[in-house]
Design a protein around this motif. Structure first.
Motif, mmCIF file in Angstrom:
data_model
loop_
_atom_site.group_PDB
_atom_site.id
_atom_site.type_symbol
_atom_site.label_atom_id
_atom_site.label_comp_id
_atom_site.label_asym_id
_atom_site.label_seq_id
_atom_site.Cartn_x
_atom_site.Cartn_y
_atom_site.Cartn_z
ATOM 1 N N SER A 1 11.066 35.438 16.463
ATOM 2 C CA SER A 1 12.164 34.621 16.984
ATOM 3 C C SER A 1 12.534 33.515 16.001
ATOM 4 N N THR A 2 11.556 32.975 15.282
ATOM 5 C CA THR A 2 11.857 31.980 14.251
ATOM 6 C C THR A 2 12.679 32.611 13.132
ATOM 7 N N ALA A 3 12.307 33.822 12.728
ATOM 8 C CA ALA A 3 13.072 34.515 11.690
ATOM 9 C C ALA A 3 14.496 34.794 12.170
ATOM 10 N N LEU A 4 14.627 35.167 13.430
ATOM 11 C CA LEU A 4 15.951 35.414 14.006
ATOM 12 C C LEU A 4 16.787 34.134 14.020
ATOM 13 N N LEU A 5 16.160 33.024 14.394
ATOM 14 C CA LEU A 5 16.845 31.737 14.394
ATOM 15 C C LEU A 5 17.317 31.379 12.987
#
Length: 189
Positions: free
Chosen positions: A113-117
């Protein structure tokens, strides 16, 4: 040089089996003594062999008797408090592994989710994201917003508040400024 791994199977030859028993028994007794010395625990070992009429006892019969009597004098609850059978041991290990897997899965989802953000911040379109990815992104954004708000609150608590002027002083200062502006505007006209 390292020893080769041995297969734990019944030794068919009687002479070899006795020789192995003698070596292993000697090593086991040495380990019991080392455990008692290095870890400061009261330990004992009693080994019954099919070809010997009396058992071998370590450290000595008197000390072994004391250790066993002390153990027998404990209540059933104290005796079994730290004991576990093989099935209970395996269940405990399985539960620990499941917990590790759950932790790794949680970390993996957070990293995704951090990478997606970061991709969205870099300019990737959120229109192409699935519902699950949008939910993950929402959770990540809420988490980040909460962390930012907590940091703002911490910083506000560190900065001392300016001294408060009384209402009358503010009113008088406001009136004074008003009269000065009026005088300046009257002078210019």
């Amino acid at each position: 040089m390292a020893r080769k791994k041995i297969k734990l199977v019944w030794i068919n030859e009687d002479a070899r089996r006795r020789a192995t028993l003698k070596k292993r028994r000697k090593g086991l007794m040495k380990k019991v003594k080392e455990l008692a010395i290095l870890c400061d625990v009261r330990s004992c070992a009693i080994i019954y062999c099919p070809h010997d009429p009396k058992p071998e006892v370590c450290p000595a019969i008197e000390e072994t008797t004391r250790v066993l009597n002390d153990f027998r004098s404990l209540s059933e609850m104290e005796k079994s408090k730290k004991m576990m059978n093989h099935a209970a041991f395996l269940q405990q290990r399985i539960a620990k592994r499941h917990e590790h897997i759950r932790q790794y899965d949680l970390e993996k989802r957070q990293l995704e989710s951090t990478a997606l953000l970061l991709e969205c911040i870099a300019g990737s379109s959120i229109l192409l994201l699935s519902t699950e990815e949008l939910g993950s992104l929402t959770v990540q954004l809420n988490h980040k917003a909460k962390a930012v708000q907590e940091r703002i609150n911490e910083l506000q608590n560190l900065i001392p508040a300016p001294p408060q002027a009384s209402v009358d002083e503010d009113h008088n200062v406001g009136l004074h400024n008003y009269y000065e502006e009026m005088q300046c505007s009257a002078a210019t006209t």
